[in-house]
Write an enzyme that holds these catalytic residues in place. Sequence first.
Site, short mmCIF file in Angstrom:
data_model
loop_
_atom_site.label_atom_id
_atom_site.label_comp_id
_atom_site.label_asym_id
_atom_site.label_seq_id
_atom_site.Cartn_x
_atom_site.Cartn_y
_atom_site.Cartn_z
CB ALA A 92 95.88 43.84 23.04
N GLY A 135 99.40 46.72 20.40
CA GLY A 135 99.57 45.44 19.71
C GLY A 135 99.47 45.57 18.20
CD GLU A 138 103.49 45.31 21.25
OE1 GLU A 138 102.28 45.07 21.45
OE2 GLU A 138 104.36 45.22 22.13
CD GLU A 158 101.16 49.10 24.26
OE1 GLU A 158 101.72 50.20 24.06
OE2 GLU A 158 101.24 48.14 23.47
C1 HXC Z 1 89.07 47.59 22.57
C2 HXC Z 1 88.87 49.46 21.27
C3 HXC Z 1 90.28 49.59 21.20
C4 HXC Z 1 91.06 48.61 21.87
C5 HXC Z 1 89.39 51.21 20.10
N1 HXC Z 1 88.38 50.47 20.57
N2 HXC Z 1 90.57 50.68 20.46
N3 HXC Z 1 88.28 48.47 21.95
N4 HXC Z 1 90.42 47.63 22.53
N5 HXC Z 1 92.39 48.62 21.83
C6 HXC Z 1 86.94 50.71 20.38
C7 HXC Z 1 86.47 51.88 21.21
O1 HXC Z 1 86.18 51.48 22.55
C8 HXC Z 1 85.21 52.27 20.48
O2 HXC Z 1 84.19 51.36 20.80
C9 HXC Z 1 85.59 52.02 19.02
O3 HXC Z 1 86.69 51.10 19.04
C10 HXC Z 1 86.03 53.27 18.30
O4 HXC Z 1 87.05 53.90 19.05
P1 HXC Z 1 86.98 55.41 19.56
O5 HXC Z 1 87.85 55.53 20.75
O6 HXC Z 1 85.57 55.85 19.70
O7 HXC Z 1 87.63 56.16 18.30
P2 HXC Z 1 88.50 57.49 18.29
O8 HXC Z 1 87.88 58.53 19.18
O9 HXC Z 1 88.71 57.82 16.86
O10 HXC Z 1 89.89 57.11 18.94
C11 HXC Z 1 90.71 56.19 18.29
C12 HXC Z 1 91.86 55.73 19.25
C13 HXC Z 1 91.24 55.23 20.58
C14 HXC Z 1 92.80 56.91 19.50
C15 HXC Z 1 92.61 54.63 18.51
O11 HXC Z 1 90.21 54.29 20.28
C16 HXC Z 1 92.23 54.59 21.48
O12 HXC Z 1 92.97 55.28 22.17
N6 HXC Z 1 92.22 53.25 21.50
C17 HXC Z 1 93.04 52.49 22.41
C18 HXC Z 1 94.46 52.44 21.91
C19 HXC Z 1 95.35 51.65 22.88
O13 HXC Z 1 95.50 52.04 24.05
N7 HXC Z 1 95.94 50.57 22.40
C20 HXC Z 1 96.81 49.71 23.22
C21 HXC Z 1 95.99 48.59 23.82
S1 HXC Z 1 96.96 47.57 24.92
P3 HXC Z 1 82.73 51.88 21.30
O14 HXC Z 1 82.02 50.61 21.63
O15 HXC Z 1 82.97 52.81 22.44
O16 HXC Z 1 82.20 52.59 20.09
C22 HXC Z 1 97.87 46.64 23.88
C23 HXC Z 1 98.79 45.64 24.57
C24 HXC Z 1 99.63 44.94 23.57
O17 HXC Z 1 97.80 46.70 22.71
C25 HXC Z 1 100.20 43.67 24.14
C26 HXC Z 1 99.35 42.49 23.93
C27 HXC Z 1 99.14 42.06 22.53
#
Ligand code: HXC
Length: 284
Positions: A92, A135, A138, A158
């Site tokens: 998400a 997400g 999911e 998460e």
């Molecule tokens: C918003 C995101 C994002 C996310 C990545 N980006 N994931 N933005 N929401 N979930 C953005 C980053 O901020 C970054 O933007 C760009 O995408 C590239 O990501 P990087 O982090 O620079 O890439 P990398 O170093 O290769 O790392 C990849 C990654 C990391 C390991 C996937 O991005 C990460 O940990 N993402 C979050 C994963 C996460 O926690 N997902 C769960 C979310 S909560 P900029 O602008 O900085 O370049 C969830 C709840 C579900 O999903 C329930 C509701 C549906």
Amino acid sequence: MNILRPKGLKIITVFPYFYAKPDNPMPYENILVEPQHAPHIALIRLNRPKELNALNLQLMQELRNALKSLDADEDVRVIVLTGNERAFAAGADIKEMAGRTAIDMLKIDQFSTWDQIKKTKKPLIAAVSGFALGGGCELAMTCDMIIASETAQFGQPEIKIGVMPGAGGTQRLTRAVGKALAMEIVLTGRFINAEEALKAGLINRIVPAEIYLAEAIKFANQIAQMSPLATQLAKESVLRSYDGSLEEGLLYERKNFYMLFASEDQKEGMNAFVEKRNPEFKGK
Ligand code: HXC
């Protein structure tokens, strides 16, 4: 076939993903939809590449609308959902959620969109390359089958941003891989690769990175050869066997997910992500 670009309805021929039927003028900004990618096979591509296909509210609404329209399209028998090589979806959209309160989350009720996606009658195949996290994982699990590139990584990270899965992760992952591994994935945020996901029963098969989408289409084509009626009823029946108390589980999970938005740890976790630093959780 006229290929229409919904925004402005310009006719284009080189990039057939921007497609809207005349009765479906919905402009898709975050997904690319190709109702006849192959005979009887529709393809939906999540398309926020810079954000690793982070699932914002608008994307999910577009996806819900596209699936509804493809479900009603008699020419379509199987739907393939994919992202790009780097990411199916990294979860998400944390930036969109970071400032929300528990009451905001309750009012926005984003999961009603997910509930409708879950009701898609036609077989839905996820073609996953790269990250399928939070997400994103999911969403892949909401599909009926998962074809993964050898680069695929699945996870529910998460916990690292002060929340927990909210779109079925605690329920579907546990059903797919069993309690021990699900607990580990949900409580540590560890990613599993395609190999481990296959062994654990999360995915159907692993294919080489260069051909993962082609292989998913081939797989979809096998199903598209069957009676569409039998296919739909068979899908419904398999889901019935597994859905038992899924509804209850999903509701329970959802309330807990919303509740976490009342915590300081959620704000800290998500802000730390946005600010690119490590979070400091206090249990508040
Ligand atoms: C918003 C995101 C994002 C996310 C990545 N980006 N994931 N933005 N929401 N979930 C953005 C980053 O901020 C970054 O933007 C760009 O995408 C590239 O990501 P990087 O982090 O620079 O890439 P990398 O170093 O290769 O790392 C990849 C990654 C990391 C390991 C996937 O991005 C990460 O940990 N993402 C979050 C994963 C996460 O926690 N997902 C769960 C979310 S909560 P900029 O602008 O900085 O370049 C969830 C709840 C579900 O999903 C329930 C509701 C549906």
